[in-house]
Design an enzyme around this catalytic site. Structure first.
Site, PDB file in Angstrom:
ATOM      1  N   GLU A 143       0.838  -1.091  -0.199  1.00  0.00           N
ATOM      2  CA  GLU A 143       0.081   0.026  -0.037  1.00  0.00           C
ATOM      3  C   GLU A 143       0.869   1.218   0.078  1.00  0.00           C
ATOM      4  OE1 GLU A 143      -3.314   2.119   2.814  1.00  0.00           O
ATOM      5  OE2 GLU A 143      -2.105   0.715   3.737  1.00  0.00           O
ATOM      6  N   ASP A 178      -5.408   2.764  -1.201  1.00  0.00           N
ATOM      7  CA  ASP A 178      -6.093   3.546  -0.276  1.00  0.00           C
ATOM      8  C   ASP A 178      -6.396   4.901  -0.866  1.00  0.00           C
ATOM      9  OD1 ASP A 178      -6.510   5.533   2.046  1.00  0.00           O
ATOM     10  OD2 ASP A 178      -5.837   3.825   3.191  1.00  0.00           O
ATOM     11  N   GLN A 206      -9.383   1.216   0.156  1.00  0.00           N
ATOM     12  CA  GLN A 206      -9.873   2.038   1.392  1.00  0.00           C
ATOM     13  C   GLN A 206     -10.420   3.426   1.121  1.00  0.00           C
ATOM     14  OE1 GLN A 206      -6.144   0.943   3.588  1.00  0.00           O
ATOM     15  NE2 GLN A 206      -7.217  -0.462   4.647  1.00  0.00           N
ATOM     16  N   GLU A 246     -11.537   2.891   6.457  1.00  0.00           N
ATOM     17  CA  GLU A 246     -10.422   3.239   7.282  1.00  0.00           C
ATOM     18  C   GLU A 246     -10.371   4.668   7.466  1.00  0.00           C
ATOM     19  OE1 GLU A 246      -5.954   1.428   7.682  1.00  0.00           O
ATOM     20  OE2 GLU A 246      -6.352   2.718   6.041  1.00  0.00           O
TER      21      GLU A 246
END
Length: 272
Positions: A143, A178, A206, A246
């Site tokens: 990530e 993300d 995310q 998140e």
């Protein structure tokens, strides 16, 4: 169809960790993700997830000494044995709780260290880890993380993460996209989603609002367009990943703070 997973490290802070599974289920989540659940026996965590009727779809591998500022071991010189132990422990835990994905943190580049050397170590470590993931039936995730939240983190850009995954060429190594971190570093998230999601290298997303990392509907993230793009690409390509929530609820850890903040999500999903 958009599928959302509750991040139990961020959401439902008004409840003890193991009670958050039921909280997520009550709010309509079909899945959850966890940061570092290793203080809880895997059997107990699995039992709570099963009781709530939710899937565990992502956990993080042990990151090293978090309190000392470590954010992963994969790229750090002289830490090979500890890294391998962390992957073995993470994969064992993932298998016991039924998580098909394990996020492997890259680590923070030490001051004065060679970035090229760190990337080379990182790729070598990921090659080994992906082999272990294949044996366990678990997909490893990498990530990109923005430097504002995590100064010095080795991997910060989508393009670099995808290049690493391509070079290693393992079906058990994928990118965790993300959207919050992507927005902080690379700007136009809709364009980034349209560029990278169709590649087949993104296995998990995310989301959070920008820049405060609260609910997606607070801040500058064009969340409706982003989710619309993901939904469109999913329909066209068959992408079946989850979107992890998140973020830090804007109401903090007050009772029902997480649930009240989910107004943005209601009406977008149906339980899987």
């Amino acid at each position: 169809m958009l599928r959302f997973a509750a991040n139990l490290g961020f959401l439902y802070q008004d409840a003890p960790f193991l009670d958050r599974f039921q909280s997520a289920a009550r709010d309509g989540f079909a899945a959850v993700e966890c940061l570092f659940p290793y203080d809880v026996p895997a059997a107990e965590l699995r039992a709570r997830a099963d009781e709530a009727g939710v899937k565990v779809v992502l956990i993080n591998a042990p990151p090293g000494d978090w309190s000392a500022g470590e954010r992963g071991l994969a790229s750090l010189a002289g830490r090979d044995d500890e890294f391998r132990d962390s992957i073995e422990r993470g994969l064992d835990y993932a298998c016991h709780v039924g998580s098909p994905r394990l996020h492997v943190l890259a680590g923070v580049l030490p001051a004065g260290a060679s970035r090229d050397a760190a990337i080379a170590r990182y790729e070598a470590a990921l090659c080994w880890a992906a082999e272990q993931g294949a044996r366990a039936g678990v997909t490893l995730m990498i990530e990109p993380i923005n430097p504002y939240d995590m100064p010095g983190y080795l991997l910060q850009r989508q393009e670099e993460a995808h290049a690493i995954v391509e070079r290693i060429g393992s079906a058990h190594l994928r990118v965790q996209m993300d959207l919050y971190h992507c927005a902080r570093v690379e700007g136009d998230v809709v364009a980034q989603v349209r560029r990278w999601l169709p590649t087949g290298r993104v296995a998990h997303c995310q989301i959070a609002g920008v820049p405060g990392r609260h609910e997606p509907d607070e801040g500058s993230l064009d969340w409706r367009s982003v989710l619309g793009a993901i939904d469109e690409i999913s329909a066209a390509t068959g992408w079946e990943g989850w979107i992890g929530c998140e973020y830090r609820p804007r109401r903090g850890d007050v009772a029902c703070g997480t649930s009240d903040g989910l107004v943005w999500m209601r009406g977008l999903t149906s339980k899987d």
